[in-house]
Design a protein around this motif. Structure first.
Motif, PDB file in Angstrom:
ATOM      1  N   ARG A   1      -5.826   8.901  -1.866  1.00 15.07           N
ATOM      2  CA  ARG A   1      -7.238   8.672  -2.191  1.00 15.07           C
ATOM      3  C   ARG A   1      -7.426   7.355  -2.938  1.00 15.07           C
ATOM      4  NH1 ARG A   1     -10.192  13.654  -4.365  1.00 15.07           N
ATOM      5  NH2 ARG A   1      -9.961  14.112  -2.177  1.00 15.07           N
ATOM      6  N   VAL A   2      -6.591   7.093  -3.905  1.00 17.11           N
ATOM      7  CA  VAL A   2      -6.672   5.837  -4.660  1.00 17.11           C
ATOM      8  C   VAL A   2      -6.334   4.659  -3.755  1.00 17.11           C
ATOM      9  CG1 VAL A   2      -5.641   4.526  -6.555  1.00 17.11           C
ATOM     10  CG2 VAL A   2      -6.211   6.933  -6.879  1.00 17.11           C
ATOM     11  N   ALA A   3      -5.301   4.814  -2.932  1.00 22.83           N
ATOM     12  CA  ALA A   3      -4.893   3.720  -2.052  1.00 22.83           C
ATOM     13  C   ALA A   3      -5.982   3.385  -1.041  1.00 22.83           C
ATOM     14  CB  ALA A   3      -3.599   4.076  -1.333  1.00 22.83           C
ATOM     15  N   MET A   4      -6.585   4.405  -0.425  1.00 22.45           N
ATOM     16  CA  MET A   4      -7.640   4.153   0.563  1.00 22.45           C
ATOM     17  C   MET A   4      -8.883   3.557  -0.094  1.00 22.45           C
ATOM     18  SD  MET A   4      -6.619   4.812   3.599  1.00 22.45           S
ATOM     19  CE  MET A   4      -8.124   4.968   4.512  1.00 22.45           C
ATOM     20  N   SER A   5      -9.226   4.038  -1.269  1.00 16.17           N
ATOM     21  CA  SER A   5     -10.397   3.506  -1.973  1.00 16.17           C
ATOM     22  C   SER A   5     -10.184   2.053  -2.375  1.00 16.17           C
ATOM     23  CB  SER A   5     -10.691   4.340  -3.221  1.00 16.17           C
ATOM     24  OG  SER A   5     -10.983   5.660  -2.874  1.00 16.17           O
ATOM     25  N   THR A   6      -9.021   1.769  -2.929  1.00 14.17           N
ATOM     26  CA  THR A   6      -8.711   0.398  -3.331  1.00 14.17           C
ATOM     27  C   THR A   6      -8.657  -0.524  -2.118  1.00 14.17           C
ATOM     28  OG1 THR A   6      -7.437   1.251  -5.190  1.00 14.17           O
ATOM     29  CG2 THR A   6      -7.057  -1.033  -4.574  1.00 14.17           C
ATOM     30  N   GLY A   7      -7.992  -0.081  -1.073  1.00 10.04           N
ATOM     31  CA  GLY A   7      -7.912  -0.886   0.143  1.00 10.04           C
ATOM     32  C   GLY A   7      -9.269  -1.122   0.775  1.00 10.04           C
TER      33      GLY A   7
ATOM     34  N   PRO B   1       0.813  -1.221   0.000  1.00  7.66           N
ATOM     35  CA  PRO B   1       0.000   0.000   0.000  1.00  7.66           C
ATOM     36  C   PRO B   1       0.846   1.271   0.000  1.00  7.66           C
ATOM     37  CG  PRO B   1      -0.850  -1.535   1.605  1.00  7.66           C
ATOM     38  CD  PRO B   1       0.437  -2.102   1.105  1.00  7.66           C
ATOM     39  N   GLY B   2       2.020   1.225   0.595  1.00 12.90           N
ATOM     40  CA  GLY B   2       2.895   2.389   0.578  1.00 12.90           C
ATOM     41  C   GLY B   2       3.346   2.750  -0.824  1.00 12.90           C
ATOM     42  N   ILE B   3       3.603   1.734  -1.616  1.00 14.30           N
ATOM     43  CA  ILE B   3       3.976   1.981  -3.005  1.00 14.30           C
ATOM     44  C   ILE B   3       2.804   2.598  -3.768  1.00 14.30           C
ATOM     45  CG2 ILE B   3       4.578   0.836  -5.181  1.00 14.30           C
ATOM     46  CD1 ILE B   3       6.261  -1.110  -3.521  1.00 14.30           C
ATOM     47  N   VAL B   4       1.590   2.089  -3.516  1.00 19.24           N
ATOM     48  CA  VAL B   4       0.402   2.644  -4.185  1.00 19.24           C
ATOM     49  C   VAL B   4       0.193   4.096  -3.768  1.00 19.24           C
ATOM     50  CG1 VAL B   4      -2.099   2.424  -4.457  1.00 19.24           C
ATOM     51  CG2 VAL B   4      -0.679   0.383  -4.434  1.00 19.24           C
ATOM     52  N   VAL B   5       0.376   4.401  -2.489  1.00 21.64           N
ATOM     53  CA  VAL B   5       0.238   5.787  -2.022  1.00 21.64           C
ATOM     54  C   VAL B   5       1.273   6.677  -2.702  1.00 21.64           C
ATOM     55  CG1 VAL B   5       0.490   7.323  -0.033  1.00 21.64           C
ATOM     56  CG2 VAL B   5      -0.807   5.220   0.192  1.00 21.64           C
ATOM     57  N   ASP B   6       2.508   6.226  -2.785  1.00 27.34           N
ATOM     58  CA  ASP B   6       3.556   7.027  -3.416  1.00 27.34           C
ATOM     59  C   ASP B   6       3.289   7.274  -4.898  1.00 27.34           C
ATOM     60  OD1 ASP B   6       4.901   7.186  -1.037  1.00 27.34           O
ATOM     61  OD2 ASP B   6       6.339   5.595  -1.514  1.00 27.34           O
TER      62      ASP B   6
END
Length: 110
Positions: free
Chosen positions: A71-77, A61-66
């Motif tokens: 917003r995308v990371a929280m929505s996907t998670g 998830p850290g890579i996705v956030v970076d």
């Protein structure tokens, strides 16, 4: 209020509180899970180890956030977490008979 981090902080705290429940409360529902699915202790241990393996993948998830932003990371998670909890329900009600489905979705649900 738009100049503060309070909404983001509140959302992060709520997300953290809802996500850790299945991990830390496993001992509370493990007996019911074992009984309702007629699992052996070895199968129950396999499900329990999925939580540990998910922790090993916590860097993803850290890579996705970076790359895409929070917003995308929280929505996907959130979506993947909801799907993983629905798969728990499907297996526990007998609609899906594969314990590995639950383990796989939990690995994806950040």
């Amino acid at each position: 209020l738009s100049q503060t981090n309070i909404p983001s902080l509140t959302a992060a705290i709520l997300a953290a509180r809802t996500r850790g429940g299945t991990t830390y409360a496993f001992g509370l529902y493990a007996g019911a899970l074992k009984h309702s699915l007629h699992l052996s202790q070895s199968e129950l241990d396999t499900i329990s180890s999925a939580f540990f393996c998910a922790g090993l993948l916590s860097w993803a998830p850290g890579i996705v956030v970076d790359r895409y932003g929070p917003r995308v990371a929280m929505s996907t998670g959130g979506v993947l977490g909801a799907v993983s909890l629905v798969s728990y329900w499907l297996v526990s009600t007998g609609m899906v008979l594969s314990v590995w489905l639950v383990i796989g979705w939990y690995q994806l649900g950040w």
